[in-house]
Design a protein around this motif. Structure first.
Motif, mmCIF file in Angstrom:
data_model
loop_
_atom_site.group_PDB
_atom_site.id
_atom_site.type_symbol
_atom_site.label_atom_id
_atom_site.label_comp_id
_atom_site.label_asym_id
_atom_site.label_seq_id
_atom_site.Cartn_x
_atom_site.Cartn_y
_atom_site.Cartn_z
ATOM 1 N N GLY A 1 -43.899 81.185 81.499
ATOM 2 C CA GLY A 1 -44.626 80.945 82.673
ATOM 3 C C GLY A 1 -45.397 80.135 82.028
ATOM 4 O O GLY A 1 -45.209 79.146 80.593
ATOM 5 N N SER A 2 -46.348 79.400 82.722
ATOM 6 C CA SER A 2 -47.807 78.718 82.137
ATOM 7 C C SER A 2 -49.018 78.233 82.194
ATOM 8 O O SER A 2 -49.257 80.071 82.860
ATOM 9 C CB SER A 2 -47.460 77.282 82.970
ATOM 10 N N ASP A 3 -49.511 78.148 81.482
ATOM 11 C CA ASP A 3 -51.082 78.853 81.299
ATOM 12 C C ASP A 3 -51.139 77.937 83.159
ATOM 13 O O ASP A 3 -52.007 76.694 83.281
ATOM 14 C CB ASP A 3 -51.527 77.883 80.791
ATOM 15 N N GLY A 4 -52.261 79.064 83.831
ATOM 16 C CA GLY A 4 -52.462 78.886 85.375
ATOM 17 C C GLY A 4 -53.811 77.395 84.940
ATOM 18 O O GLY A 4 -53.617 76.765 85.864
ATOM 19 N N GLU A 5 -54.766 77.314 84.236
ATOM 20 C CA GLU A 5 -55.842 76.209 83.814
ATOM 21 C C GLU A 5 -54.837 75.065 83.292
ATOM 22 O O GLU A 5 -55.230 73.495 84.243
ATOM 23 C CB GLU A 5 -56.635 76.979 82.890
ATOM 24 N N GLN A 6 -54.337 75.239 82.383
ATOM 25 C CA GLN A 6 -53.888 73.794 81.206
ATOM 26 C C GLN A 6 -52.549 73.636 81.694
ATOM 27 O O GLN A 6 -52.267 72.343 82.060
ATOM 28 C CB GLN A 6 -54.227 73.714 80.338
ATOM 29 N N GLY A 7 -52.082 74.112 81.710
ATOM 30 C CA GLY A 7 -50.461 74.049 82.425
ATOM 31 C C GLY A 7 -49.395 73.658 81.248
ATOM 32 O O GLY A 7 -48.836 73.945 81.407
ATOM 33 N N ALA A 8 -49.733 74.540 80.111
ATOM 34 C CA ALA A 8 -49.560 74.657 79.551
ATOM 35 C C ALA A 8 -48.030 75.663 79.146
ATOM 36 O O ALA A 8 -48.286 76.983 79.515
ATOM 37 C CB ALA A 8 -49.695 75.029 77.670
ATOM 38 N N LEU A 9 -47.148 75.113 78.517
ATOM 39 C CA LEU A 9 -46.110 76.324 79.033
ATOM 40 C C LEU A 9 -46.451 77.771 77.253
ATOM 41 O O LEU A 9 -47.008 77.013 76.404
ATOM 42 C CB LEU A 9 -45.036 76.143 78.142
ATOM 43 N N LEU A 10 -46.322 78.884 78.307
ATOM 44 C CA LEU A 10 -46.332 79.765 76.939
ATOM 45 C C LEU A 10 -45.273 80.632 76.630
ATOM 46 O O LEU A 10 -43.896 80.581 77.872
ATOM 47 C CB LEU A 10 -46.970 81.025 78.500
ATOM 48 N N TYR A 11 -45.187 80.794 75.751
ATOM 49 C CA TYR A 11 -43.961 81.469 74.984
ATOM 50 C C TYR A 11 -43.675 82.880 74.677
ATOM 51 O O TYR A 11 -44.794 83.411 74.672
ATOM 52 C CB TYR A 11 -43.588 80.931 73.913
ATOM 53 N N GLY A 12 -42.702 83.887 74.879
ATOM 54 C CA GLY A 12 -42.806 85.458 74.558
ATOM 55 C C GLY A 12 -41.329 85.457 74.042
ATOM 56 O O GLY A 12 -40.944 84.569 74.000
ATOM 57 N N THR A 13 -41.169 86.640 73.180
ATOM 58 C CA THR A 13 -39.938 86.984 72.986
ATOM 59 C C THR A 13 -38.800 87.411 74.092
ATOM 60 O O THR A 13 -39.136 88.194 74.998
ATOM 61 C CB THR A 13 -40.367 88.113 71.836
ATOM 62 N N THR A 14 -37.444 87.604 73.412
ATOM 63 C CA THR A 14 -36.419 88.020 74.619
ATOM 64 C C THR A 14 -35.968 89.625 73.662
ATOM 65 O O THR A 14 -36.353 89.801 73.111
ATOM 66 C CB THR A 14 -35.133 86.928 74.091
ATOM 67 N N PRO A 15 -35.393 89.430 74.646
ATOM 68 C CA PRO A 15 -34.682 91.306 74.140
ATOM 69 C C PRO A 15 -34.188 91.140 72.935
ATOM 70 O O PRO A 15 -33.669 91.778 72.125
ATOM 71 C CB PRO A 15 -33.952 91.134 75.120
#
Length: 221
Positions: free
Chosen positions: A171-185
């Motif tokens: 996804g992305s940060d709603g305020e700044q539009g920066a991409l957000l990262y998370g881990t995978t299965p």
């Protein structure tokens, strides 16, 4: 008696020199930027940009940089994607939050997964492991926040983790539009965990969100 050209006494002595300098400057001045004069024209130039960006870029941003109408950029991008699909290329152009970027085509996910799971045995570097830990405990997290926690630029490391299939854009940060990262299965599989809840209690040792925000502000100061 010979005719002579009369030069007024008050005429600047360097008029002729100034005219010559102006002419030479006009000749030496670089031609105006025109992406259409490049090999392959604007379409290939747009493709080159999309191949190197590490975050989605909008058609407006490309149009502004290349001094093109936005409609021409959109048409070129859509034409490229049709061509990629017709040629069964392994990559596709996807639009995320109005930004375009090259991604591997979902049709070839099994091949990519096999490569990531079986074909790449190299160990992660210390920098990759540290970055992966920050993402695992603070997800969803942006690249700037990861850099603030680690104190170094993490662009290359994040690309490595994405390639290895250990993290993913979520996804992305709603305020700044920066991409957000998370881990995978796959990340959980490699650690032998069934969920993130089984991670060791390391989070208390990482900076709080307000401390991270302060570090980011200092980095841009």
């Amino acid at each position: 008696m010979t005719d002579e050209q009369h030069v007024p006494d008050d005429a600047p002595a360097n008029d002729a020199t100034a005219q010559v300098d102006d002419q030479q400057e006009a000749v030496e001045e670089a031609p105006p930027f025109d992406v259409h004069t490049m090999p392959g024209g604007a379409r290939s130039a747009i493709e080159a940009i999309l191949m190197v960006v590490d975050q989605p870029v909008t058609a407006y941003e490309i149009a502004t940089a290349l001094e093109l109408p936005e409609a021409e950029v959109v048409e070129a991008i859509e034409d490229l994607e049709r061509e990629y699909a017709a040629q069964h290329r392994g990559f596709a152009l996807r639009c995320i939050n109005e930004g375009w970027r090259v991604y591997s085509r979902p049709d070839y996910a099994p091949a990519v997964e096999k490569f990531l799971l079986d074909g790449q045995q190299a160990k992660l570097t210390q920098a990759s492991l540290e970055t992966l830990a920050v993402i695992a405990y603070r997800q969803p997290i942006s690249r700037s926040r990861i850099s603030a926690v680690r104190g170094v630029n993490v662009d290359g490391v994040v690309r490595t983790l994405l390639t290895r299939g250990l993290i993913v854009e979520i996804g992305s940060d709603g305020e700044q539009g920066a991409l957000l990262y998370g881990t995978t299965p796959y990340f959980l599989q490699r650690l032998g965990l069934s969920s993130l809840d089984e991670l060791p209690a390391l989070a208390p040792y990482l900076p709080d969100a307000d401390v991270v925000d302060e570090l980011i502000a200092q980095g841009h100061g």
